[in-house]
Design a protein around this motif. Structure first.
Motif, short mmCIF file in Angstrom:
data_model
loop_
_atom_site.label_atom_id
_atom_site.label_comp_id
_atom_site.label_asym_id
_atom_site.label_seq_id
_atom_site.Cartn_x
_atom_site.Cartn_y
_atom_site.Cartn_z
N UNK A 1 8.83 1.24 4.13
CA UNK A 1 8.68 2.10 4.70
C UNK A 1 8.98 3.70 4.10
N UNK A 2 10.16 3.60 3.57
CA UNK A 2 10.61 4.91 2.82
C UNK A 2 9.58 5.04 1.66
N UNK B 1 9.10 -4.39 10.83
CA UNK B 1 7.64 -4.65 11.36
C UNK B 1 6.87 -4.10 10.34
N UNK B 2 5.64 -5.16 9.96
CA UNK B 2 4.51 -4.36 9.23
C UNK B 2 3.80 -3.14 9.61
N UNK B 3 3.76 -3.09 10.92
CA UNK B 3 2.93 -1.91 11.66
C UNK B 3 3.54 -0.70 11.37
N UNK C 1 2.70 3.06 10.70
CA UNK C 1 2.99 4.20 11.74
C UNK C 1 3.93 5.09 11.49
N UNK C 2 4.74 5.04 10.40
CA UNK C 2 5.86 6.04 10.02
C UNK C 2 4.72 6.92 9.39
N UNK C 3 4.05 6.84 8.42
CA UNK C 3 3.15 7.88 7.85
C UNK C 3 2.40 8.69 8.93
N UNK C 4 1.83 7.80 9.98
CA UNK C 4 1.07 8.53 10.96
C UNK C 4 1.87 9.39 11.69
N UNK D 1 5.96 -2.58 -6.25
CA UNK D 1 5.28 -1.37 -6.29
C UNK D 1 4.88 -0.72 -4.92
N UNK D 2 4.47 0.51 -4.93
CA UNK D 2 3.72 1.24 -3.92
C UNK D 2 2.59 2.22 -4.47
#
Length: 1003
Positions: free
Chosen positions: A80-81, A137-139, A143-146, A228-229
């Motif tokens: 997430x981060x 949680x995958x979502x 959702x963090x970005x949104x 990676x991201x």
């Protein structure tokens, strides 16, 4: 370009040994290898010793930037981060400040395959907290970005195993085409936090012993893991071009299907791979022969490579020239949920740079694949792409059988693409789409209907940058300086892009510069300054002061006229309306540095022209005067800008006024006396041809009149020790000697008229704010011979508390006088501070106001040719906060919260101590690092869930307090100081209630 084309406008990524798109491209071009031994903070090498492509420092996270408490940041899945950082930087790379997307239907689509963080944090049921729940949680990765960008479009995570992130791109593109969103952030992320998946690969016979994928190679022996991201920003192509966004590449079409029942759920299906590629070609409207190269799935397993090349060969065999084939997994390893986005970014960068990197491990291709007969070849050296459109493919196949393929095309180049002309979905006509141009204008509209272009061009570009804290601002100033030093980018587009992309935060910096080298040096100087400007709380409250006669000099404003198109436009406008009344061009007088500017007939029109042009330029730039004051003839420009006089009428009045005064006989003069006005009365009252010309301050008085009479007064004053200075003037302005011009001037003024100002004008004729009095013929006639009551007018103006005094004249005169009349010292701003002043000084004046909170009209700042978006180095996040825990997260080491004031509360009572300790525990802070001014939500990152935990902990620590009412608690809290005060008040009230019950007699 087809109507359903999707533009890739922004990219950010982080792969092993590759930071950002630039680092990634450099890795690809040198065929770099990223595999390394297992880091000590992952798992014991004895559990699974294989090497892999590990990210360095994936625990680094700028929690303060996203207003997250250390405790919550430490509880979050690091995926997430990583995605939060990556998404922010990708949006910036797309040429927009992320805050401008807040509230828009922007979608977020993230591919993710593993949730190994959950294995580490959710297995101890007794240790689960609210933060750990939302940290998994995958979502939540999407959702963090949104949430943090306040995006209102679709937000979802996609798990189709290895094809997850390309399927996420497919869904994002379709969402854009369906109108569900106007922007889309699509990406993928993968971290290897446990050896579990590596052990699975080994047990399934899929793992490479050395941890490296060797796609399509004779040495291929299995999968090596990679991390990676990556994220891309997608838009409908027509919209991207209409907004002037640079485009890396164009997504022509995508397709997704499933293997169905094949030879095992993890085994690939050749026929379904062929079908998904063929489907993507049809959707993109291309033939297989159109495709120049394909980024394959290419895991380096013998079976997988064989099936993939046969599927491609079914479509490409028999080509006159074989299609190039490669796979980035040879560099990174298999990045699993991020594999599709890694491939997409590689293809987009290859099309952008018009070079396809060589494929690692291609020197010895697997002869069993029989690539030439399949119409395929591995790249042993970079492939240079020729001019014209280039089409490329990209495959990503999931472990469970979900396949995806995308077809991309190089973005059009040249003026056609740069200016933003694109085919419309239902119209092949070409429409204008320069940044700032209104959208929706019919393409067949008559060009003569277009309004004339607004004047624009400050003359010196202005680079702006914002950040949420002073430390962040310094860090990003240095990051931009380093980037500008390394690249060759025109200064104008660089500065235009900076305000578009780097705005929205509280701390501001603005730097005018003449070239990139100058800009980089000034950014470093600003970053190293002892103190930066404090973040503004509201826009500046400006007072405009217009300089009067006496400040003129030959060549005044000439350099600014030559350098600034905006000033030149407004000066030419006023010069044009002066011309019928002056008989010559004021412009020629100033550009020629003619000493005749000191003659009254020229001085007054010239000062009016300079003052008006400066004021009109600032107005065009978005600076609005809150208060106005003009000294003597300077009041005419103030009256025009306040709406009390039309420009043409004011120009005629000023020109005739100066000409009438010039015709007066000589013999008059003026003296400046270092004295208040009252002690001079005994001298002035005895000289009928002398008057008070100007009362500029407590010890600044100007007398005007007959030269002989002034000589007598000066001699007497000097005898008494009073300082006297004789002024270089041609006539005795604002004195009884002006009476002969009053009647002819009044006749003209009656024809022109004048009204009540629409803005607050502090009259130096009345010595106060003009309220309902019109600035008409009577006013301007009296204005000629009456005293200039500057001190009285300025003192009343200063009582309104302006933050900035903006002096509009050829050199600063009034600002110093005004600042002597007040103790709060408003900031001086001088757009034209002296004889060598030019466009850079005007830009510095605007920069001063921007730093103070002004939001300029940037279209006036930059000429049209500079309004071209260019990519900037993305935001430099802080790297000094680390969150990495084995098993159940515990509060990390104390992190100092981002607070406006580090004054610590005096914890003198048990209540204070209990509240501080509760906040420290819930947020993961140290009590000594908490400030009473720290905002609970914005600074400490305590959301409603954390506040509920905080409430319970305070109640537990202070049992006598009773239960805190939730609604009242939430509505009254803003800062930590508010919370302490509220709990203390509630504690006292509860104590009084208990005392009342104790004292009440029993029945």
């Amino acid at each position: 370009m087809t109507a359903d084309a999707i533009a890739i406008t922004g990219i950010d990524c982080r792969f092993p040994a590759a930071e950002g798109p630039g680092g990634y491209w450099e890795l690809l071009m040198r065929s770099g290898d990223t595999a390394r031994p297992v880091p000590a903070d992952r798992w014991a090498a004895s559990d699974f010793p294989c090497e892999a492509g590990f990210l360095s420092d994936p625990d680094v996270f700028d929690h303060e930037f996203f207003s997250l408490s250390p405790r919550e940041a430490g509880s979050m899945d690091p995926q997430q981060r990583l995605m939060l950082h990556c998404a922010w930087r990708a949006v910036e790379d797309a040429g927009i400040a992320p805050h401008r997307l807040a509230g828009t239907p922007t979608g977020v689509f993230v591919g993710v395959m593993g949730s190994e963080w959950a294995q580490l944090t959710l297995t101890d049921l007794s240790g689960i907290t609210a933060q750990i729940g939302s940290g998994n949680g995958y979502c939540m990765i999407a959702n963090r970005v949104s949430y943090h960008l306040d995006l209102k479009g679709p937000s979802l995570a996609v798990d189709t195993a290895c094809s997850s992130s390309l399927v996420a791109v497919h869904l994002a593109a379709n969402s854009l085409l369906a109108g569900e969103c106007d922007w889309a952030i699509a990406g993928g992320v993968n971290l290897a936090l446990t050896p579990a998946l590596g052990i699975f690969y080994t047990q399934a016979g899929l793992a490479a012993p050395d941890g490296r994928c060797k796609p399509f190679s004779a040495d291929a022996d299995g999968i090596g893991r990679g991390e990676g991201v990556g994220a891309v920003v997608l838009r409908r192509y027509a919209d991207a071009v209409a907004d002037g966004q640079p485009v890396y590449a164009v997504l022509r079409g995508t397709a997704v299907n499933q293997d169905g029942r094949s030879n095992g759920i993890t085994a690939p299906n050749r026929w379904c791979q062929e079908a998904v590629v063929s489907s993507a070609y049809r959707r993109a409207g291309v033939e297989p022969s159109d495709v120049t190269f394909t980024e394959g799935h290419g895991t380096g397993t013998i079976l997988g490579d064989m099936i993939e090349t046969k599927a491609l060969g079914a479509l490409h065999s028999g080509r006159p020239r074989p299609m190039a084939l490669g796979s980035v997994k040879g560099n990174l390893g298999h990045t699993e949920g991020a594999a599709g986005i890694a491939g997409l970014i590689k293809v987009a960068l290859a099309l952008h740079h018009r070079t396809v990197p060589a494929s690692r491990f291609s020197a010895r291709e697997n002869p069993a694949l029989n690539l030439p007969d399949q119409g395929l070849r591995l790249l042993k050296a970079p492939l240079r792409l020729g001019a014209g459109p280039v089409v490329a493919g990209l495959s990503s196949f999931g472990l469970g059988g979900t396949n995806a393929h995308a077809v991309l095309e190089s973005a059009p180049r040249g003026p056609h693409a740069r200016a933003g002309k694109a085919s419309r979905p239902s119209d092949t006509r070409e429409g204008s789409a320069h940044e700032g141009t209104p959208l929706g204008i019919p393409a067949d509209r008559n060009p003569t209907d277009t309004p004339p272009p607004r004047p624009s061009g400050l003359g010196t570009p202005l680079f702006t940058l914002t950040a949420p804290s002073e430390a962040a601002l310094r860090r990003n100033l240095l990051a931009q300086a380093d980037s500008i030093t390394r690249r060759r980018t025109p200064l104008g587009p660089l500065c235009w892009s900076s305000h578009r992309i780097k705005s929205g935060h509280t701390h501001r910096c603005a730097v005018p510069a003449t070239d990139p080298t100058d800009l980089a040096a000034r950014l470093r100087t600003a970053a190293e300054a002892p103190a930066l400007a404090a973040p503004p709380t509201e826009p500046p409250f400006t007072a405009w002061l217009f300089t009067g006669q006496g400040a003129q000099y030959p060549g005044m404003a000439a350099r600014l006229y030559r350098e600034s198109p905006l000033f030149r436009h407004h000066f030419d406008a006023v010069d044009t309306v002066l011309l019928p009344h002056t008989g010559g061009r004021v412009r020629d007088l100033l550009l020629g540095a003619d000493p005749a500017v000191h003659r009254t007939g020229w001085a007054q029109p010239a000062l009016f022209a300079v003052g008006y042009a400066l004021g009109a330029s600032l107005t065009e730039l978005g600076v609005r005067p809150d208060l106005l004051l003009g000294h003597s003839v300077g009041e005419f420009a103030a009256a025009v800008l306040a709406g009390a006089l039309p420009l043409e009428g004011a120009a005629q009045l000023v020109a005739v006024r100066g000409a009438l005064m010039q015709e007066l006989p000589e013999g008059g003069g003026m003296i400046a006396v270092r004295s208040p006005a009252e002690p001079l009365r005994e001298y002035v009252d005895h000289e009928p041809l002398v008057g008070y010309a100007a009362l500029n301050g407590p010890a600044s008085t100007v007398l005007s009149g007959d030269l002989a009479a002034l000589g007598r007064i000066a001699e007497a004053l000097e005898h008494r020790g009073t300082r006297v200075r004789r002024l270089e003037v041609s006539h005795a302005f604002h004195s009884p000697l002006m009476r002969p011009v009053l009647e002819p001037f009044h006749r003209l003024a009656e024809q022109i008229g004048g009204g009540v100002p629409g803005l607050p004008v502090y009259s130096t004729l009345r010595g106060k704010l003009l309220e309902s009095e019109p600035m008409d013929a009577t006013y301007w006639t009296e204005h000629i011979s009456a005293s200039v009551l500057f001190a009285d007018a300025a003192a009343q103006l200063l009582d309104e508390g302006p933050t900035h005094l903006v002096e509009l004249g050829p050199k600063p005169v009034l600002t110093a006088l005004a600042r002597q009349l007040t103790s709060h010292r408003p900031h001086p701003v001088h757009p034209l501070p002296g004889e060598q002043a030019g466009a850079r000084d005007l830009a510095e004046a605007l920069a001063t106001l921007y730093r103070a909170g002004l939001d300029p009209d940037w279209e006036a700042v930059h000429p049209p040719q500079d309004r071209v978006l260019t990519r900037l180095t993305p935001y430099a996040f802080a790297t000094d906060h680390r969150f990495w825990h084995r098993g159940l997260p515990t509060p990390p080491p104390a992190q100092r919260p981002k607070t406006p004031d580090q004054t610590r509360p005096a914890a003198a009572t048990a209540t204070d101590t209990a509240v501080l300790e509760a906040v420290a525990h819930v947020g993961g802070y140290h009590p000594a690092d908490l400030s009473p001014d720290a905002r609970l939500y914005e600074d400490l990152g305590l959301d409603s869930v954390a506040v509920m935990e905080l409430k319970a902990r305070i109640e537990q620590s202070l049992p006598a307090l009773g239960e805190l009412p939730v609604q009242e608690l939430l509505s009254r809290l803003s800062t930590l100081g508010d919370l302490i005060a509220y709990v203390t008040e509630h504690h006292i009230q509860e104590h009084h209630v208990q005392q009342h019950h104790i004292q009440e007699p029993t029945p």
